[in-house]
Write a protein that holds these residues in place. Structure first.
Motif, PDB file in Angstrom:
ATOM      1  N   GLU A 171      32.094  -9.178 -18.322  1.00 27.98           N
ATOM      2  CA  GLU A 171      33.362  -9.157 -19.047  1.00 27.98           C
ATOM      3  C   GLU A 171      33.147  -8.821 -20.521  1.00 27.98           C
ATOM      4  O   GLU A 171      33.908  -8.040 -21.096  1.00 27.98           O
ATOM      5  CB  GLU A 171      34.077 -10.508 -18.915  1.00 27.98           C
ATOM      6  CG  GLU A 171      34.638 -10.768 -17.541  1.00 27.98           C
ATOM      7  CD  GLU A 171      35.193 -12.172 -17.383  1.00 27.98           C
ATOM      8  OE1 GLU A 171      35.282 -12.914 -18.393  1.00 27.98           O
ATOM      9  OE2 GLU A 171      35.546 -12.530 -16.247  1.00 27.98           O
ATOM     10  N   LEU A 172      32.116  -9.392 -21.111  1.00 22.20           N
ATOM     11  CA  LEU A 172      31.809  -9.116 -22.508  1.00 22.20           C
ATOM     12  C   LEU A 172      31.429  -7.647 -22.685  1.00 22.20           C
ATOM     13  O   LEU A 172      31.887  -6.982 -23.615  1.00 22.20           O
ATOM     14  CB  LEU A 172      30.682 -10.025 -22.989  1.00 22.20           C
ATOM     15  CG  LEU A 172      30.253  -9.896 -24.440  1.00 22.20           C
ATOM     16  CD1 LEU A 172      31.435 -10.100 -25.393  1.00 22.20           C
ATOM     17  CD2 LEU A 172      29.154 -10.902 -24.747  1.00 22.20           C
ATOM     18  N   SER A 173      30.612  -7.131 -21.774  1.00 24.63           N
ATOM     19  CA  SER A 173      30.223  -5.729 -21.819  1.00 24.63           C
ATOM     20  C   SER A 173      31.443  -4.825 -21.724  1.00 24.63           C
ATOM     21  O   SER A 173      31.569  -3.842 -22.464  1.00 24.63           O
ATOM     22  CB  SER A 173      29.243  -5.435 -20.682  1.00 24.63           C
ATOM     23  OG  SER A 173      28.927  -4.070 -20.639  1.00 24.63           O
ATOM     24  N   SER A 174      32.356  -5.165 -20.848  1.00 23.06           N
ATOM     25  CA  SER A 174      33.583  -4.387 -20.683  1.00 23.06           C
ATOM     26  C   SER A 174      34.437  -4.439 -21.950  1.00 23.06           C
ATOM     27  O   SER A 174      34.981  -3.417 -22.396  1.00 23.06           O
ATOM     28  CB  SER A 174      34.368  -4.918 -19.481  1.00 23.06           C
ATOM     29  OG  SER A 174      35.580  -4.232 -19.347  1.00 23.06           O
ATOM     30  N   VAL A 203      26.914  -7.708 -28.075  1.00 18.69           N
ATOM     31  CA  VAL A 203      25.988  -6.731 -27.486  1.00 18.69           C
ATOM     32  C   VAL A 203      24.619  -7.368 -27.299  1.00 18.69           C
ATOM     33  O   VAL A 203      23.989  -7.220 -26.242  1.00 18.69           O
ATOM     34  CB  VAL A 203      25.902  -5.459 -28.358  1.00 18.69           C
ATOM     35  CG1 VAL A 203      24.785  -4.541 -27.880  1.00 18.69           C
ATOM     36  CG2 VAL A 203      27.230  -4.726 -28.374  1.00 18.69           C
ATOM     37  N   VAL A 204      24.145  -8.107 -28.291  1.00 14.80           N
ATOM     38  CA  VAL A 204      22.847  -8.784 -28.169  1.00 14.80           C
ATOM     39  C   VAL A 204      22.893  -9.800 -27.028  1.00 14.80           C
ATOM     40  O   VAL A 204      21.943  -9.889 -26.238  1.00 14.80           O
ATOM     41  CB  VAL A 204      22.434  -9.449 -29.502  1.00 14.80           C
ATOM     42  CG1 VAL A 204      21.201 -10.327 -29.322  1.00 14.80           C
ATOM     43  CG2 VAL A 204      22.177  -8.395 -30.563  1.00 14.80           C
ATOM     44  N   ASP A 205      23.983 -10.542 -26.904  1.00 13.90           N
ATOM     45  CA  ASP A 205      24.120 -11.499 -25.794  1.00 13.90           C
ATOM     46  C   ASP A 205      23.980 -10.793 -24.452  1.00 13.90           C
ATOM     47  O   ASP A 205      23.261 -11.270 -23.559  1.00 13.90           O
ATOM     48  CB  ASP A 205      25.469 -12.213 -25.853  1.00 13.90           C
ATOM     49  CG  ASP A 205      25.527 -13.313 -26.890  1.00 13.90           C
ATOM     50  OD1 ASP A 205      24.456 -13.777 -27.323  1.00 13.90           O
ATOM     51  OD2 ASP A 205      26.650 -13.711 -27.260  1.00 13.90           O
ATOM     52  N   VAL A 206      24.664  -9.682 -24.293  1.00  7.18           N
ATOM     53  CA  VAL A 206      24.591  -8.916 -23.028  1.00  7.18           C
ATOM     54  C   VAL A 206      23.162  -8.440 -22.802  1.00  7.18           C
ATOM     55  O   VAL A 206      22.611  -8.563 -21.700  1.00  7.18           O
ATOM     56  CB  VAL A 206      25.576  -7.729 -23.034  1.00  7.18           C
ATOM     57  CG1 VAL A 206      25.315  -6.792 -21.867  1.00  7.18           C
ATOM     58  CG2 VAL A 206      27.019  -8.226 -23.017  1.00  7.18           C
ATOM     59  N   MET A 207      22.536  -7.894 -23.839  1.00 10.33           N
ATOM     60  CA  MET A 207      21.161  -7.375 -23.710  1.00 10.33           C
ATOM     61  C   MET A 207      20.188  -8.470 -23.316  1.00 10.33           C
ATOM     62  O   MET A 207      19.311  -8.252 -22.474  1.00 10.33           O
ATOM     63  CB  MET A 207      20.722  -6.724 -25.016  1.00 10.33           C
ATOM     64  CG  MET A 207      21.477  -5.467 -25.368  1.00 10.33           C
ATOM     65  SD  MET A 207      21.018  -4.885 -26.999  1.00 10.33           S
ATOM     66  CE  MET A 207      20.428  -3.244 -26.565  1.00 10.33           C
TER      67      MET A 207
END
Length: 182
Positions: free
Chosen positions: A96-99, A174-178
């Motif tokens: 969801e965050l990435s989206s 973005v860092v969280d997703v990565m």
């Protein structure tokens, strides 16, 4: 506690010796506890700040150590979630965050974030837009981009530029997703 960080020159600002040493001692203790109710998280490490003092620790060296520490805590958090309902929940949150990040960064250049007034300084829109394109290629096409590149992104100042807080929140996401998909 002695550390291996070099010190800045006596008349040059560096990070507070006491604050850095205290933080690292508490981080070491939190990491050694290794329980599911950790008081220190990768996100909290990312948002850690220290006061400046003349002759303090070299900010470059301390920041690099904090990045490695954040990676270690993120890895441990991911391991803790493996195979659990929390992992599925966290995975869904990361999607969801990435989206949400993709939706934000897919806006037309110059209109991806709110702008400051003409009298205030923000991040230079062209710099942010150029970096946003790299992030979109990473998220959409799997192009190479490291968490360190996102963490250390620097944007020139500009009157009427993008609001720094908004840009920083998206970069944190973005860092969280990565870190989750690593």
């Amino acid at each position: 506690m002695s550390t291996i960080f070099p010190r800045s020159a006596k008349k040059t600002l560096g990070y507070s010796l006491v604050q850095v040493d205290d933080f690292l001692a508490s981080a070491r203790a939190a990491y050694d506890v290794n329980d599911g109710d950790a008081l220190l998280t990768a996100e909290a490490i990312r948002h850690t700040a220290f006061a400046m003092q003349k002759g303090g620790y070299s900010p470059h060296h301390v920041d690099a150590a904090l990045e490695r520490l954040e990676d270690a805590f993120a890895s441990r958090e991911r391991e803790r979630l493996t195979g659990s309902d929390d992992e599925r929940t966290r995975s869904e949150e990361a999607r969801e965050l990435s989206s949400a990040v993709l939706n934000r960064l897919s806006r037309s250049p110059g209109h991806r974030f709110s702008r400051t007034s003409v009298l205030s300084v923000g991040y230079k829109r062209s710099d942010v837009d150029r970096f946003a394109n790299k992030i979109v290629k990473y998220l959409r096409d799997g192009r190479a981009l490291s968490a360190d590149e996102v963490r250390t992104a620097v944007f020139r100042p500009e009157r009427g530029g993008y609001r720094e807080a908004q840009v920083d929140i998206v970069l944190d996401g973005v860092v969280d997703v990565m870190l989750f998909v690593r």
